[in-house]
Design a protein around this motif. Structure first.
Motif, PDB file in Angstrom:
ATOM      1  N   PRO A 271      55.168  27.487  59.477  1.00  0.00           N
ATOM      2  CA  PRO A 271      56.321  26.980  58.720  1.00  0.00           C
ATOM      3  C   PRO A 271      56.016  25.806  57.803  1.00  0.00           C
ATOM      4  N   ASN A 272      55.038  24.972  58.147  1.00  0.00           N
ATOM      5  CA  ASN A 272      54.701  23.817  57.314  1.00  0.00           C
ATOM      6  C   ASN A 272      53.642  24.132  56.259  1.00  0.00           C
ATOM      7  N   GLY A 273      53.172  25.364  56.240  1.00  0.00           N
ATOM      8  CA  GLY A 273      52.119  25.749  55.319  1.00  0.00           C
ATOM      9  C   GLY A 273      50.808  25.941  56.046  1.00  0.00           C
ATOM     10  N   LEU A 274      49.970  26.792  55.505  1.00  0.00           N
ATOM     11  CA  LEU A 274      48.699  27.115  56.136  1.00  0.00           C
ATOM     12  C   LEU A 274      47.756  25.904  56.095  1.00  0.00           C
ATOM     13  N   GLY A 275      47.148  25.597  57.233  1.00  0.00           N
ATOM     14  CA  GLY A 275      46.211  24.475  57.294  1.00  0.00           C
ATOM     15  C   GLY A 275      46.866  23.116  57.281  1.00  0.00           C
ATOM     16  N   ASN A 276      48.174  23.088  57.514  1.00  0.00           N
ATOM     17  CA  ASN A 276      48.920  21.830  57.383  1.00  0.00           C
ATOM     18  C   ASN A 276      49.412  21.311  58.734  1.00  0.00           C
ATOM     19  N   ASP A 277      48.608  21.481  59.762  1.00  0.00           N
ATOM     20  CA  ASP A 277      49.001  21.065  61.111  1.00  0.00           C
ATOM     21  C   ASP A 277      49.310  19.572  61.187  1.00  0.00           C
ATOM     22  N   HIS A 278      48.628  18.775  60.378  1.00  0.00           N
ATOM     23  CA  HIS A 278      48.778  17.315  60.451  1.00  0.00           C
ATOM     24  C   HIS A 278      49.481  16.745  59.213  1.00  0.00           C
ATOM     25  N   ASP A 279      50.173  17.601  58.474  1.00  0.00           N
ATOM     26  CA  ASP A 279      50.929  17.161  57.294  1.00  0.00           C
ATOM     27  C   ASP A 279      50.038  16.437  56.280  1.00  0.00           C
ATOM     28  N   THR A 280      48.811  16.931  56.118  1.00  0.00           N
ATOM     29  CA  THR A 280      47.884  16.317  55.159  1.00  0.00           C
ATOM     30  C   THR A 280      47.757  17.113  53.870  1.00  0.00           C
ATOM     31  N   VAL A 281      48.164  18.380  53.863  1.00  0.00           N
ATOM     32  CA  VAL A 281      48.043  19.204  52.652  1.00  0.00           C
ATOM     33  C   VAL A 281      48.911  18.614  51.543  1.00  0.00           C
ATOM     34  N   GLY A 282      48.311  18.388  50.410  1.00  0.00           N
ATOM     35  CA  GLY A 282      49.023  17.846  49.246  1.00  0.00           C
ATOM     36  C   GLY A 282      49.019  16.334  49.171  1.00  0.00           C
ATOM     37  N   ARG A 283      48.671  15.659  50.264  1.00  0.00           N
ATOM     38  CA  ARG A 283      48.674  14.195  50.250  1.00  0.00           C
ATOM     39  C   ARG A 283      47.400  13.633  49.626  1.00  0.00           C
ATOM     40  N   TYR A 284      47.427  12.314  49.385  1.00  0.00           N
ATOM     41  CA  TYR A 284      46.272  11.567  48.860  1.00  0.00           C
ATOM     42  C   TYR A 284      45.896  12.014  47.440  1.00  0.00           C
ATOM     43  N   LEU A 285      46.887  12.433  46.682  1.00  0.00           N
ATOM     44  CA  LEU A 285      46.649  12.815  45.291  1.00  0.00           C
ATOM     45  C   LEU A 285      46.153  11.604  44.503  1.00  0.00           C
ATOM     46  N   MET A 286      45.048  11.783  43.807  1.00  0.00           N
ATOM     47  CA  MET A 286      44.457  10.714  42.998  1.00  0.00           C
ATOM     48  C   MET A 286      44.213  11.215  41.585  1.00  0.00           C
ATOM     49  N   ASP A 287      44.102  10.267  40.678  1.00  0.00           N
ATOM     50  CA  ASP A 287      43.691  10.536  39.310  1.00  0.00           C
ATOM     51  C   ASP A 287      42.853   9.323  38.904  1.00  0.00           C
ATOM     52  N   HIS A 288      42.613   9.163  37.637  1.00  0.00           N
ATOM     53  CA  HIS A 288      41.949   7.960  37.130  1.00  0.00           C
ATOM     54  C   HIS A 288      42.935   7.224  36.229  1.00  0.00           C
ATOM     55  N   PRO A 289      43.789   6.360  36.806  1.00  0.00           N
ATOM     56  CA  PRO A 289      44.732   5.617  35.970  1.00  0.00           C
ATOM     57  C   PRO A 289      43.998   4.911  34.834  1.00  0.00           C
ATOM     58  N   THR A 290      44.500   5.087  33.641  1.00  0.00           N
ATOM     59  CA  THR A 290      43.814   4.606  32.436  1.00  0.00           C
ATOM     60  C   THR A 290      44.812   3.896  31.534  1.00  0.00           C
ATOM     61  N   ALA A 291      44.345   2.870  30.861  1.00  0.00           N
ATOM     62  CA  ALA A 291      45.204   2.138  29.930  1.00  0.00           C
ATOM     63  C   ALA A 291      44.367   1.550  28.814  1.00  0.00           C
ATOM     64  N   VAL A 292      44.981   1.410  27.655  1.00  0.00           N
ATOM     65  CA  VAL A 292      44.350   0.657  26.561  1.00  0.00           C
ATOM     66  C   VAL A 292      44.429  -0.814  26.930  1.00  0.00           C
ATOM     67  N   VAL A 293      43.293  -1.525  26.856  1.00  0.00           N
ATOM     68  CA  VAL A 293      43.277  -2.937  27.256  1.00  0.00           C
ATOM     69  C   VAL A 293      43.106  -3.878  26.070  1.00  0.00           C
ATOM     70  N   ALA A 294      42.443  -3.420  25.019  1.00  0.00           N
ATOM     71  CA  ALA A 294      42.194  -4.286  23.861  1.00  0.00           C
ATOM     72  C   ALA A 294      41.808  -3.420  22.673  1.00  0.00           C
ATOM     73  N   ARG A 295      41.818  -4.043  21.499  1.00  0.00           N
ATOM     74  CA  ARG A 295      41.442  -3.341  20.268  1.00  0.00           C
ATOM     75  C   ARG A 295      40.473  -4.199  19.472  1.00  0.00           C
ATOM     76  N   ALA A 296      39.641  -3.529  18.697  1.00  0.00           N
ATOM     77  CA  ALA A 296      38.743  -4.252  17.805  1.00  0.00           C
ATOM     78  C   ALA A 296      39.533  -4.764  16.604  1.00  0.00           C
ATOM     79  N   ALA A 297      39.172  -5.929  16.115  1.00  0.00           N
ATOM     80  CA  ALA A 297      39.810  -6.473  14.923  1.00  0.00           C
ATOM     81  C   ALA A 297      39.534  -5.551  13.735  1.00  0.00           C
TER      82      ALA A 297
END
Length: 585
Positions: A271-297
């Motif tokens: 019922p909770n999904g295959l392989g999801n005995d411990h409610d870990t499937v789908g968790r800990y989603l990561m990316d590479h947060p990115t932002a512009v920090v400065a510009r050249a004159a």
């Protein structure tokens, strides 16, 4: 060799059987299929999309994730929309998903680098850090993956200057905190002016015993009644056809969002999904947060673009492009307990770029007809370069000549060629240079993929994503920004113009965005309570089921993930080969 075949072309309604079943025709799925190909072995690979991207299958890429600010949504749009023909920020509210053979390599920029050794370590300042495998164990697979991606010499630090036969920059921001970082780019072996696209390369040389079925969207995984063994799956086409496939081994290689979604959708016996005995499937989603920090004159654009641009290196019988940037040193990460991170330069397209103007005129979308016509007429040389790129791309020249010209361009004009590639092979006019910071993101169980109430064309719930860059990652971006600007001042380089959020010291207001590097939703861990797969990428609680790709990363590092994903896939292939060999004895 078996031809690539649409599900709509398969006439039988009988259950198909295979020795190995692979879900997903992206870099990992196609790499695994080729690596596992053997005489007498039957492999079936299912790809949800067609041979290439198309609008019909883009409807299956919907992701629900509210919460972007207007500025962040606009930044995502400008960053991702040029990479793929059909991506829309309103439709894909998180990530960059591509249906079709080649998966995300239809849209990627080819940027490649391995993880740093520190990324594998258990660091007391990074929650849940530590990989079950280390850099030494993965090193031979990274070498093999580098060859597969058609990369050059495996040098990503200051040692590359010697190979380039160049002196390092006289005025350099490298210091205790920042080190030299180079990325390189995977080049197609078939189309020398393009990035490697796995789908086209795979179809040009189909491996023995691999049946590729396109337009086959997996809607559920089958299992035994107790959910402890995967037995196969059901796949459907948008035209209404369906097939059932059974195999003793099934590998999910459909991307971090879809791998998790498929497990969660498979609820008939669990019922909770295959392989999801411990409610870990789908968790800990990561990316590479990115932002512009400065510009050249404005008066230092050319200097900054040249210093932090691309460099061509001859190696392995061809030329390769390397991009120069900066990364945090291990010393600074340990000393200050910072997350890993890097800084790189992006050139900005001018408002009067002639190709943008020409596109608007041809599509009847010009709001300033006179201005757009003037931009086109003032740029005959730039337009000629664009026409030349199209001639190379479409094969109007003999292959040997095309390869020679492209190779010379990579070696002697890497900035020109790379800029052309990023803008669709068109030599755009640029007006600015911005410095961007990208950071490691600590795994957080609150960042996750679940199932939405909204439905896709098959009636299945679309993925709902909860993702935030998080306070730690935002703080790290601010540290990177301050370190960069201070390093420029200390080195005597032209001062940078900080972004307002950085100048005000308010990382919470920084317009960050996802890079389309979705990671971690079926993370690797020796402890089943903290991960979905083990060190061999086998789902802990479901025999015969594996997951591969960015979804198995325990932590993210800062490096673009495809090289590491392919390396882990080759390692999985060796494991499966050993298992199948033992089973035959």
């Amino acid at each position: 060799m078996m031809p690539v075949q649409s599900l709509n072309e398969i006439e039988t309604t009988d259950t198909l059987h295979a020795d190995l079943l692979i879900v997903g025709g992206g870099a990992c799925g196609l790499t695994l299929a080729r690596a596992m190909s053997r005489p007498g072995r039957r492999i079936i690979l299912l790809e949800s999309g067609g041979a290439t991207e198309d609008a019909a299958h883009e409807t299956l890429n919907a992701v629900e994730m509210p919460g972007w600010s207007d500025e962040e949504a606009a930044t995502r749009d400008s960053y991702h929309k040029t990479l793929t023909r059909h991506w829309s920020g309103d439709h894909q509210q998180y990530g960059v998903r591509c249906r079709g053979l080649g998966g995300s390599t239809q849209a990627w920029a080819g940027k490649s680098a391995p993880l740093d050794p520190i990324d594998y370590e258990a660091r007391n300042w990074v929650p849940l850090s530590g990989w079950p495998v280390d850099s030494a164990e993965l090193a031979p697979f990274i070498e093999r993956a580098s060859d597969l991606l058609n990369l050059g010499p495996r040098v990503y630090d200051e040692r590359l200057w010697e190979l380039l036969r160049r002196d390092p920059p006289t005025l350099s921001p490298e210091n205790e905190a920042l080190r030299t970082m180079f990325w390189q780019f995977a080049r197609s072996r078939r189309q020398m002016t393009d990035i490697m696209r796995f789908g086209a390369d795979f179809q040009a040389d189909l491996p023995e015993g691999v049946q590729v079925v396109t337009q086959a969207t997996v809607t559920s995984l089958d299992s035994t009644a107790d959910g402890t063994r995967c037995t196969g799956l059901i796949a459907r086409s948008l035209a209404g056809r369906h097939i059932k496939v059974e195999a003793p081994v099934c590998v999910l290689a459909a991307g971090a969002i879809e791998n998790a979604r498929l497990l969660l959708l498979s609820r008939e016996n669990t019922p909770n999904g295959l392989g999801n005995d411990h409610d870990t499937v789908g968790r800990y989603l990561m990316d590479h947060p990115t932002a512009v920090v400065a510009r050249a004159a404005p008066d230092h654009l050319s200097r900054m673009a040249a210093q932090f641009g691309l460099f061509g290196l001859r190696g392995n019988g061809q030329s390769h492009a390397y991009m120069y940037g900066l990364a945090l040193t291990d010393h600074m990460q340990r000393k200050k307990q910072w997350l890993n991170g890097a800084l790189f330069v992006t050139a900005e397209r001018a408002a009067d770029d002639p190709f943008s103007a020409l596109r608007r005129l041809l599509r009847g979308q010009s709001k300033a007809w006179t201005s757009d016509v003037g931009s086109v007429l003032r740029s005959p040389v730039r337009l000629a370069r664009g026409a030349g790129a199209r001639v190379l791309e479409r094969g109007y020249l003999p292959d040997t000549l095309s390869r020679g010209i492209a190779d010379l361009a990579v070696r002697f004009m890497p900035n020109t060629l790379a800029g052309d590639l990023r803008s669709g092979h068109l030599p755009v006019k640029l007006s600015g240079v911005r410095f961007e910071a990208t950071t490691e993101q600590p795994p957080d169980p609150a960042n996750r993929v679940t199932l939405s109430d909204a439905r896709d064309p098959f009636g299945s719930p679309i993925p709902h994503v909860a993702w935030s860059g998080g306070e730690a990652a935002r703080s790290n971006l601010l540290k990177l920004a301050h370190t960069l600007c201070a390093s420029f001042d200390q080195a005597g380089l032209p001062p940078l113009i900080p972004e307002p959020w950085m100048q005000e010291g308010k990382p919470a207001t920084a317009p960050i965005f996802d890079l389309g590097h979705s990671l971690g939703t079926t993370r690797m861990s020796d402890d089943p309570k903290l991960g979905v797969v083990d060190r061999d990428c086998a789902v802990h609680t479901v025999a015969g089921l594996y997951a591969i790709g960015g979804s198995v990363f325990p932590t993210s590092g800062h490096a673009n993930p495809t090289l590491m994903m392919v390396a882990l896939t080759l390692r999985l292939a060796d494991h499966l080969e050993g298992r199948m060999t033992s089973a035959r004895r």
